[in-house]
Design an enzyme around this catalytic site. Structure first.
Site, short mmCIF file in Angstrom:
data_model
loop_
_atom_site.label_atom_id
_atom_site.label_comp_id
_atom_site.label_asym_id
_atom_site.label_seq_id
_atom_site.Cartn_x
_atom_site.Cartn_y
_atom_site.Cartn_z
N ALA A 134 11.13 -5.94 3.27
CA ALA A 134 9.91 -5.77 4.07
C ALA A 134 8.61 -6.19 3.39
O ALA A 134 7.64 -6.49 4.06
CB ALA A 134 9.81 -4.32 4.54
N PRO B 162 5.52 -8.04 1.63
CA PRO B 162 4.42 -7.07 1.65
C PRO B 162 4.14 -6.43 3.02
O PRO B 162 3.23 -5.63 3.14
CB PRO B 162 3.22 -7.91 1.20
CG PRO B 162 3.54 -9.29 1.68
CD PRO B 162 5.04 -9.44 1.62
N GLY C 111 4.14 -8.15 6.38
CA GLY C 111 3.64 -8.93 7.52
C GLY C 111 4.51 -8.72 8.76
O GLY C 111 4.02 -8.33 9.82
N GLU D 202 12.25 -1.94 1.04
CA GLU D 202 11.72 -2.90 0.05
C GLU D 202 12.08 -2.38 -1.33
O GLU D 202 11.90 -1.21 -1.64
CB GLU D 202 10.20 -3.03 0.23
CG GLU D 202 9.45 -3.71 -0.90
CD GLU D 202 9.92 -5.15 -1.21
OE1 GLU D 202 10.07 -5.95 -0.30
OE2 GLU D 202 10.14 -5.41 -2.41
N ASP E 252 17.16 -0.79 -2.75
CA ASP E 252 17.78 -2.11 -2.72
C ASP E 252 18.49 -2.26 -1.38
O ASP E 252 19.36 -1.46 -1.04
CB ASP E 252 18.78 -2.22 -3.89
CG ASP E 252 19.31 -3.65 -4.04
OD1 ASP E 252 19.54 -4.32 -3.01
OD2 ASP E 252 19.49 -4.08 -5.19
N ASP F 237 14.71 -10.89 6.03
CA ASP F 237 13.74 -11.94 5.67
C ASP F 237 13.87 -12.11 4.16
O ASP F 237 13.10 -11.57 3.38
CB ASP F 237 12.33 -11.47 6.08
CG ASP F 237 11.29 -12.54 5.86
OD1 ASP F 237 11.66 -13.72 5.72
OD2 ASP F 237 10.09 -12.20 5.85
N CYS G 179 11.73 -18.63 4.28
CA CYS G 179 10.59 -19.54 4.33
C CYS G 179 10.95 -20.72 3.44
O CYS G 179 10.29 -21.00 2.43
CB CYS G 179 9.31 -18.86 3.86
SG CYS G 179 7.92 -19.96 4.10
#
Ligand SMILES: C[S@@+](CC[C@H](N)C(=O)[O-])C[C@H]1O[C@@H](n2cnc3c(N)ncnc32)[C@H](O)[C@@H]1O
Length: 445
Positions: A255, A257, A259, A279, A303, A324, A377
């Site tokens: 998660a 930072p 967004g 996170e 984790d 993500d 990304c």
């Protein structure tokens, strides 16, 4: 420049502070930013040019002199600064850091000024019969392994023109994208408030016309946040995917930072759902907490691969899961000037292992019939399509790929043949986000 090369600092964190300290504003600050970011983006090619002009490898040039020459070469070859002004400011810089190198710097700059950028590319990589990857790498200032990865992902082996456009897009500073939080404000309201334009594709996106996002009241007040339009689209696609049965337990497994957790949390609030945000890094988990305040989001520092052992999680599994995954970030090189030169092909192996383990954990955490969105990304095939196939094969859970194209705006062009989608800066104006979606079948296989 020195902070980036010597201390591994990030230019977009260091530079705004230095500009404030130097009290540079307006056009002066814009010029200093363009010079710094531009020089950092093009470093590999500038170094190849300097090496020929100096007749020695740049590693053998004193670092402060080398940095000054990079700035000088950038001004000479990529800006409209008059050549004599570019040379004399560079020599002034050398005088301040290494007076003994003034003669050397003058000679190198004179040689650099003998050709323009295209002339240098022809000199370094003659086009006729040459290696096209080598030429693209020099012309657009990317390491060759990244050029190859873009070309493979675009399946543009036969169309170097499109690979060239993808690389060129990394050398253009994008506007800051904002997301208006659903239920709290519309994109039109945010656009009016900041004097910007609504986004081309995401219903939440606004392009900030200039200025610092830190000065935007809507961000301070939690009505909007900074987020690339592509990131908004993939998060929204997860929220929009059809799911039968209960739909109130959502999970974001990576998660920080925050967004996507911010956007998903706002959508969850509208639909009486709750988001659990996991996170692993404590300070990034703290950022998620800040980014999701006042939203129905529970942040857990853990984790993601241990998802089965996290006590707070529902036994029956989640309805929607976002993975993500941490990645090379090759999809957002336009936003991080120095990062293309820092990343190495050797980064891939540990990252892809982690990505596959996290996706497998996502498949464990989702209930049968629920959906998992896998996002990177990066357009590197090993991190995208190959990773998804491998993770599914090894996870032991049956899952089918969902065609995500109908979950993206109807007017979005060039989404490929599905079922997954790769976005691109040169095609869509977004970062190069990859989205695959999996629907869990019944029980472990
Ligand atoms: C690509 S970023 C996520 C970006 C985030 N979804 C957003 O939109 O702001 C990946 C995140 O995963 C975190 N991470 C890395 N390994 C992890 C793990 N094993 N479990 C959970 N999170 C992890 C990283 O610290 C990083 O914050």
């Amino acid at each position: 420049m020195a902070a980036v090369h010597r201390d591994d600092a990030y230019a977009n964190l260091v530079l705004p502070r230095l500009l404030r300290q130097a009290r540079l504003h307006g056009r002066d600050a814009a010029f200093a930013t363009e010079l710094t970011y531009g020089t950092l983006r093009l470093t590999g090619t500038l170094d190849a040019i300097i090496a020929v002009a100096a007749d020695r490898d740049v590693a053998r040039i004193d670092p402060p002199v080398r940095d000054a020459l990079r700035l000088g070469a950038y001004q000479l070859l990529r800006t409209r600064v008059a050549p004599h002004a570019a040379a004399s400011t560079t020599v002034d810089l050398v005088r301040a850091v290494a007076p003994g190198a003034i003669g050397f710097a003058n000679a190198v700059l004179r040689r650099i000024a003998e050709r323009d950028w295209d002339g240098w590319i022809d000199r370094l990589a003659p086009s006729a019969d040459g290696d096209p990857v080598h030429r693209l790498a020099l012309a657009h200032a990317h390491p060759e392994w990244i050029v190859r990865s873009f070309s493979d992902s675009l399946r543009a082996g036969g169309d170097p023109e499109e690979t060239a456009r993808a690389l060129a897009a990394d050398n253009v500073a994008p506007p800051v994208h904002l997301a208006a939080r659903p239920g709290l404000m519309t994109a039109a309201e945010l656009a009016e408030e900041v004097g910007g334009k609504v986004g081309r594709y995401s219903p939440y996106a606004v392009y900030l016309p200039g200025g610092a996002p830190g000065d935007v009241a809507a961000i301070h007040e939690g009505r909007a946040h900074v987020q690339d339009e592509g990131s908004q689209l993939v998060a929204a696609a997860l929220a929009d995917a059809p799911v039968d049965g209960p739909d109130d337990r959502w999970l974001d497994l990576c998660a920080g930072p925050g967004g996507k957790s911010g956007l998903l949390g706002a959508l969850a609030a509208q639909r009486d759902a709750r988001l659990t945000a996991v996170e692993v890094t404590p300070h990034r988990a703290q950022l998620v907490t800040t980014a999701t305040r006042d939203l129905p989001v529970t942040v857990i520092t853990a984790d993601g691969r241990d998802v089965g052992q996290i006590e707070e999680l529902p036994e029956q599994g989640f309805d929607r899961v976002l993975v993500d995954a941490p990645c090379t970030g090759l999809g957002s090189l336009r936003r991080r000037p120095e990062s293309r030169w820092r990343r190495q092909p050797s980064d891939l192996a540990p990252l892809t292992r982690l990505q596959r383990e996290l996706l497998a954990a996502g498949l464990r955490a989702v209930r049968p019939g629920g959906v998992v969105a896998y996002v990177t990304c990066s357009p590197h095939l090993v991190e995208t399509e190959v990773g998804v196939t491998e993770a599914c094969r090894r996870s032991g859970y049956p899952a089918d790929l969902v065609d995500v194209r109908p979950l993206l705006p109807v007017d979005m062009p060039d989404l490929g043949g599905g079922p997954s989608v790769q976005l691109w800066p040169h095609r869509h104006g977004t970062d190069a986000m990859f989205l695959a979606m999996l629907r869990r079948g019944p029980g472990p296989s």
